[in-house]
Design a protein around this motif. Structure first.
Motif, PDB file in Angstrom:
ATOM      1  N   LEU A   1       0.717  -1.270   0.037  1.00  0.00           N
ATOM      2  CA  LEU A   1       0.308   0.014  -0.112  1.00  0.00           C
ATOM      3  C   LEU A   1       0.818   1.219   0.182  1.00  0.00           C
ATOM      4  O   LEU A   1       0.649   2.196  -0.725  1.00  0.00           O
ATOM      5  CB  LEU A   1      -0.992   0.029   1.225  1.00  0.00           C
ATOM      6  N   LEU A   2       1.998   1.107   0.755  1.00  0.00           N
ATOM      7  CA  LEU A   2       2.741   2.459   0.815  1.00  0.00           C
ATOM      8  C   LEU A   2       3.713   2.617  -0.227  1.00  0.00           C
ATOM      9  O   LEU A   2       3.761   3.720  -1.073  1.00  0.00           O
ATOM     10  CB  LEU A   2       3.757   2.206   2.012  1.00  0.00           C
ATOM     11  N   ALA A   3       3.913   1.611  -1.059  1.00  0.00           N
ATOM     12  CA  ALA A   3       4.774   1.688  -2.399  1.00  0.00           C
ATOM     13  C   ALA A   3       3.735   2.283  -3.357  1.00  0.00           C
ATOM     14  O   ALA A   3       4.035   2.938  -4.210  1.00  0.00           O
ATOM     15  CB  ALA A   3       5.253   0.318  -2.729  1.00  0.00           C
ATOM     16  N   TYR A   4       2.350   1.709  -3.199  1.00  0.00           N
ATOM     17  CA  TYR A   4       1.466   2.277  -4.391  1.00  0.00           C
ATOM     18  C   TYR A   4       1.382   3.796  -4.407  1.00  0.00           C
ATOM     19  O   TYR A   4       1.379   4.363  -5.569  1.00  0.00           O
ATOM     20  CB  TYR A   4       0.366   1.465  -4.115  1.00  0.00           C
ATOM     21  N   GLY A   5       1.452   4.356  -3.224  1.00  0.00           N
ATOM     22  CA  GLY A   5       1.129   5.590  -2.935  1.00  0.00           C
ATOM     23  C   GLY A   5       2.289   6.687  -2.788  1.00  0.00           C
ATOM     24  O   GLY A   5       2.571   7.751  -3.372  1.00  0.00           O
ATOM     25  N   LEU A   6       3.550   6.047  -2.220  1.00  0.00           N
ATOM     26  CA  LEU A   6       4.942   6.766  -2.340  1.00  0.00           C
ATOM     27  C   LEU A   6       5.915   6.136  -3.075  1.00  0.00           C
ATOM     28  O   LEU A   6       6.931   7.272  -3.146  1.00  0.00           O
ATOM     29  CB  LEU A   6       5.059   6.743  -0.729  1.00  0.00           C
ATOM     30  N   GLY A   7       5.970   5.145  -3.703  1.00  0.00           N
ATOM     31  CA  GLY A   7       6.921   4.723  -4.400  1.00  0.00           C
ATOM     32  C   GLY A   7       7.658   3.484  -3.770  1.00  0.00           C
ATOM     33  O   GLY A   7       7.761   3.675  -2.479  1.00  0.00           O
ATOM     34  N   GLU A   8       8.521   2.901  -4.483  1.00  0.00           N
ATOM     35  CA  GLU A   8       9.424   1.825  -3.855  1.00  0.00           C
ATOM     36  C   GLU A   8      10.077   2.423  -2.866  1.00  0.00           C
ATOM     37  O   GLU A   8      10.489   1.731  -1.979  1.00  0.00           O
ATOM     38  CB  GLU A   8       9.833   0.907  -4.741  1.00  0.00           C
ATOM     39  N   THR A   9      10.925   3.432  -3.221  1.00  0.00           N
ATOM     40  CA  THR A   9      11.938   3.929  -2.296  1.00  0.00           C
ATOM     41  C   THR A   9      11.585   4.241  -1.146  1.00  0.00           C
ATOM     42  O   THR A   9      12.253   4.110   0.093  1.00  0.00           O
ATOM     43  CB  THR A   9      12.827   4.844  -2.903  1.00  0.00           C
ATOM     44  N   ALA A  10      10.648   4.974  -0.956  1.00  0.00           N
ATOM     45  CA  ALA A  10       9.935   5.774   0.210  1.00  0.00           C
ATOM     46  C   ALA A  10       9.311   4.473   1.140  1.00  0.00           C
ATOM     47  O   ALA A  10       8.928   4.894   2.179  1.00  0.00           O
ATOM     48  CB  ALA A  10       8.925   6.873  -0.003  1.00  0.00           C
ATOM     49  N   ALA A  11       8.806   3.401   0.368  1.00  0.00           N
ATOM     50  CA  ALA A  11       8.036   2.461   1.109  1.00  0.00           C
ATOM     51  C   ALA A  11       8.781   1.810   2.421  1.00  0.00           C
ATOM     52  O   ALA A  11       8.115   1.758   3.291  1.00  0.00           O
ATOM     53  CB  ALA A  11       7.492   1.705   0.147  1.00  0.00           C
ATOM     54  N   ASP A  12       9.868   1.646   2.125  1.00  0.00           N
ATOM     55  CA  ASP A  12      10.699   0.900   3.132  1.00  0.00           C
ATOM     56  C   ASP A  12      10.797   1.868   4.634  1.00  0.00           C
ATOM     57  O   ASP A  12      10.610   1.459   5.780  1.00  0.00           O
ATOM     58  CB  ASP A  12      11.826   0.538   3.086  1.00  0.00           C
ATOM     59  N   ARG A  13      11.002   3.242   4.110  1.00  0.00           N
ATOM     60  CA  ARG A  13      11.311   4.118   5.309  1.00  0.00           C
ATOM     61  C   ARG A  13       9.817   4.455   5.950  1.00  0.00           C
ATOM     62  O   ARG A  13       9.602   4.243   7.354  1.00  0.00           O
ATOM     63  CB  ARG A  13      11.678   5.445   4.668  1.00  0.00           C
ATOM     64  N   ALA A  14       8.710   4.440   5.176  1.00  0.00           N
ATOM     65  CA  ALA A  14       7.219   4.627   5.940  1.00  0.00           C
ATOM     66  C   ALA A  14       7.136   3.414   6.577  1.00  0.00           C
ATOM     67  O   ALA A  14       6.156   3.445   7.826  1.00  0.00           O
ATOM     68  CB  ALA A  14       6.368   4.864   4.628  1.00  0.00           C
ATOM     69  N   LEU A  15       7.513   2.283   6.153  1.00  0.00           N
ATOM     70  CA  LEU A  15       6.923   1.025   6.915  1.00  0.00           C
ATOM     71  C   LEU A  15       7.939   0.857   8.375  1.00  0.00           C
ATOM     72  O   LEU A  15       7.297   0.376   9.207  1.00  0.00           O
ATOM     73  CB  LEU A  15       7.249  -0.202   6.128  1.00  0.00           C
ATOM     74  N   ASP A  16       8.999   1.150   8.185  1.00  0.00           N
ATOM     75  CA  ASP A  16       9.721   1.363   9.305  1.00  0.00           C
ATOM     76  C   ASP A  16       9.086   2.268  10.281  1.00  0.00           C
ATOM     77  O   ASP A  16       9.116   2.165  11.862  1.00  0.00           O
ATOM     78  CB  ASP A  16      11.303   1.892   9.341  1.00  0.00           C
ATOM     79  N   ALA A  17       8.597   3.508  10.074  1.00  0.00           N
ATOM     80  CA  ALA A  17       7.885   4.382  11.001  1.00  0.00           C
ATOM     81  C   ALA A  17       6.568   3.723  11.310  1.00  0.00           C
ATOM     82  O   ALA A  17       6.238   4.016  12.382  1.00  0.00           O
ATOM     83  CB  ALA A  17       7.576   5.545  10.044  1.00  0.00           C
ATOM     84  N   LEU A  18       5.910   2.968  10.558  1.00  0.00           N
ATOM     85  CA  LEU A  18       4.514   2.329  10.996  1.00  0.00           C
ATOM     86  C   LEU A  18       4.769   1.291  12.072  1.00  0.00           C
ATOM     87  O   LEU A  18       3.960   0.893  12.910  1.00  0.00           O
ATOM     88  CB  LEU A  18       4.043   1.818   9.884  1.00  0.00           C
ATOM     89  N   SER A  19       6.028   0.643  11.977  1.00  0.00           N
ATOM     90  CA  SER A  19       6.163  -0.421  13.038  1.00  0.00           C
ATOM     91  C   SER A  19       6.647   0.086  14.205  1.00  0.00           C
ATOM     92  O   SER A  19       6.583  -0.524  15.240  1.00  0.00           O
ATOM     93  CB  SER A  19       7.513  -1.364  12.405  1.00  0.00           C
ATOM     94  N   SER A  20       6.888   1.220  14.289  1.00  0.00           N
ATOM     95  CA  SER A  20       7.270   2.115  15.788  1.00  0.00           C
ATOM     96  C   SER A  20       6.331   3.267  15.985  1.00  0.00           C
ATOM     97  O   SER A  20       6.458   4.172  16.338  1.00  0.00           O
ATOM     98  CB  SER A  20       8.519   2.416  15.740  1.00  0.00           C
ATOM     99  N   VAL A  21       4.879   3.097  15.555  1.00  0.00           N
ATOM    100  CA  VAL A  21       4.016   4.007  15.784  1.00  0.00           C
ATOM    101  C   VAL A  21       3.699   4.651  17.019  1.00  0.00           C
ATOM    102  O   VAL A  21       3.377   5.836  17.058  1.00  0.00           O
ATOM    103  CB  VAL A  21       2.727   3.576  14.789  1.00  0.00           C
ATOM    104  N   ASP A  22       3.810   3.793  17.879  1.00  0.00           N
ATOM    105  CA  ASP A  22       3.542   4.153  19.273  1.00  0.00           C
ATOM    106  C   ASP A  22       4.763   4.682  19.958  1.00  0.00           C
ATOM    107  O   ASP A  22       4.771   4.996  21.297  1.00  0.00           O
ATOM    108  CB  ASP A  22       2.925   2.967  20.115  1.00  0.00           C
TER     109      ASP A  22
END
Length: 456
Positions: free
Chosen positions: A422-443
């Motif tokens: 979902l993140l890659a669809y909206g932000l592109g492949e490069t940004a998706a990993d950074r976004a996923l890392d952020a979501l994994s530590s959302v709290d």
């Protein structure tokens, strides 16, 4: 004079619950809901029906991001667009008894949390408390909706993330740091306000359909902002609007909804979707998968019969020609699976919808009400599928609950992979990993830092 004291026991219980400590395991479930919704929001902003509107809409400057874009505006307008995006791809989480409350709670208030520099744990906890309350109110309100539909059958009213403005209002109010008195007035104002469309055009697939949820979230954030400025809510509405639920529900059921706060955590029963389509299509799709039909082509199939609960049969329209219409079409979803053996975001775009073998097969899919599945609903959303090929071979599959249900949950790796897609669809492949890392530590991170990873 408007009462400043709770007028009903449930209102006091609601107020008391706002200071209840949230167990770590429950917070972990809440974090998954937050990550789920935010990933869905990013993908929804990139949907063709939203992308141009989000880009061209005149917006005033403000501190809140429109996720998946490079735009910023005031928190109420951000709520309008973010919640619209959150439900567009039909991939956001939900609850068997409480509808899609997470979208409005999370995407509706994230702009307020960002603007007030809230930390992740505060935001997640606010979302969990709102989730517990909203799922309970929506469970009750769905009983009212059934009465309304019986009385005025042509006035459907769209309930998707719209019936309770309480979610975004309460989450926003907590993130604003409102006092107990201000929180009470936010709750009273939001609980006396529902934004609904008079018709749900899911089969037509009009893009405006999803904006109703955005309007509801915008109203909720506005209610919280006004209460923070001194607006008083209605104590009388807490009686006039909600007393009837004592007899609409079974004996004592409405009161028990709030007596159980802090003991029963409904957020732990949230479901997470493996497919970007209406969840009513998921049990039939899982049943089709379990039927193990092998490498059939659409032309090989003589017919597909689906047996499910009554609400699921409403998803029987064929030859959908818009993104939203296809996501709400069980015939299309099943035909697409036969053709490709998977369901992806791209399968709901125009090029995929133009594929005639798939659309032709939708006309050979019939949906039927099954009494056993109807009795089990809404606790279980089951289905049985029977496939008959042109050479007479018969395949049968059955599911009691769809994949992603809390009784058949997606494992952490599967959910993370889904979110990355979902993140890659909206932000592109490069940004998706950074976004996923952020979501994994959302709290454990600030909301501002989290949002920065979810925008262009």
């Amino acid at each position: 004079m408007i009462s400043q004291k709770p007028v009903r026991d449930w209102e006091q219980q609601l107020s008391d619950f706002l200071s209840t400590e949230i167990p770590p395991a429950v917070r972990a479930d809440g974090s998954r809901v937050v990550a789920d919704v935010l990933a869905a929001t990013v993908a929804g902003a990139a949907a063709p029906q939203n992308a141009d509107v989000f880009r061209e809409l005149p917006l005033g400057d403000g501190p809140a991001a429109v996720l998946g874009t490079d735009r910023r505006t005031d928190p109420a307008h951000a709520a309008l667009l973010n919640v619209t995006a959150a439900i567009t791809q039909e991939i956001e989480e939900g609850h068997n008894r409480g509808g899609h409350v997470g979208a409005s709670i999370v995407a509706g208030a994230v702009g307020v949390a960002e603007a007030h520099d809230v930390d992740g744990e505060t935001f997640v906890d606010a979302c969990v408390r709102s989730y517990e309350l909203c799922t309970r109110f929506e469970y009750a309100i769905f009983a009212m909706k059934a009465r309304l539909n019986d009385a005025i059958p042509w006035l459907v009213r769209d309930p998707h993330s719209t019936w309770t403005t309480l979610g975004p209002a309460l989450t926003a109010a907590v993130c604003m740091g409102q006092s107990p008195d201000q929180l009470r007035e936010t709750v009273r104002t939001a609980l006396n306000l529902a934004v609904v469309s008079m018709h749900d055009p899911f089969a037509e697939g009009a893009p405006s359909r999803n904006f109703t949820a955005g309007f509801s979230a915008q109203a909720g954030v506005s209610a919280a902002t006004l209460a923070g400025a001194g607006l008083r809510g209605s104590a009388a509405a807490m009686e006039a609007v909600y007393d009837p639920f004592e007899w609409l529900l079974e004996d004592g059921a409405f009161a028990h909804l709030f007596e159980s706060l802090g003991d029963e955590w409904w957020v732990t029963e949230a479901y997470h979707k493996p497919y970007p389509s209406c969840r009513y299509t998921h049990a039939p799709l899982d049943a089709l998968r379990d039927a193990d039909t092998g490498d059939l082509d659409p032309e090989d199939v003589a017919r597909i019969d689906v047996y499910t609960y009554r609400n699921g049969v409403d998803m029987g329209h064929v030859r959908p020609d818009t993104l939203t219409a296809a996501k709400f079409s069980t015939p299309y979803v099943l035909a697409r699976w036969v053709a490709d053996g998977e369901i992806s975001l791209e399968h709901f775009l125009d090029d995929a919808l133009d594929e005639e073998p798939v659309q032709s097969l939708t006309e050979r899919v019939d949906l039927h009400v099954d009494d056993a599945y109807e009795r089990a609903f809404p606790d279980k959303w089951g289905a049985r599928v029977e496939v008959v090929t042109r050479d007479g071979t018969r395949y049968v599959g059955e599911r009691d609950v769809p994949r992603g249900d809390y009784r058949d949950p997606l494992d952490a790796a599967t959910l993370a992979a889904r979110n990355r897609t979902l993140l890659a669809y909206g932000l592109g492949e490069t940004a998706a990993d950074r976004a996923l890392d952020a979501l994994s530590s959302v709290d454990t991170t600030s909301v501002a830092a989290l949002v920065d990873s979810l925008t262009h």
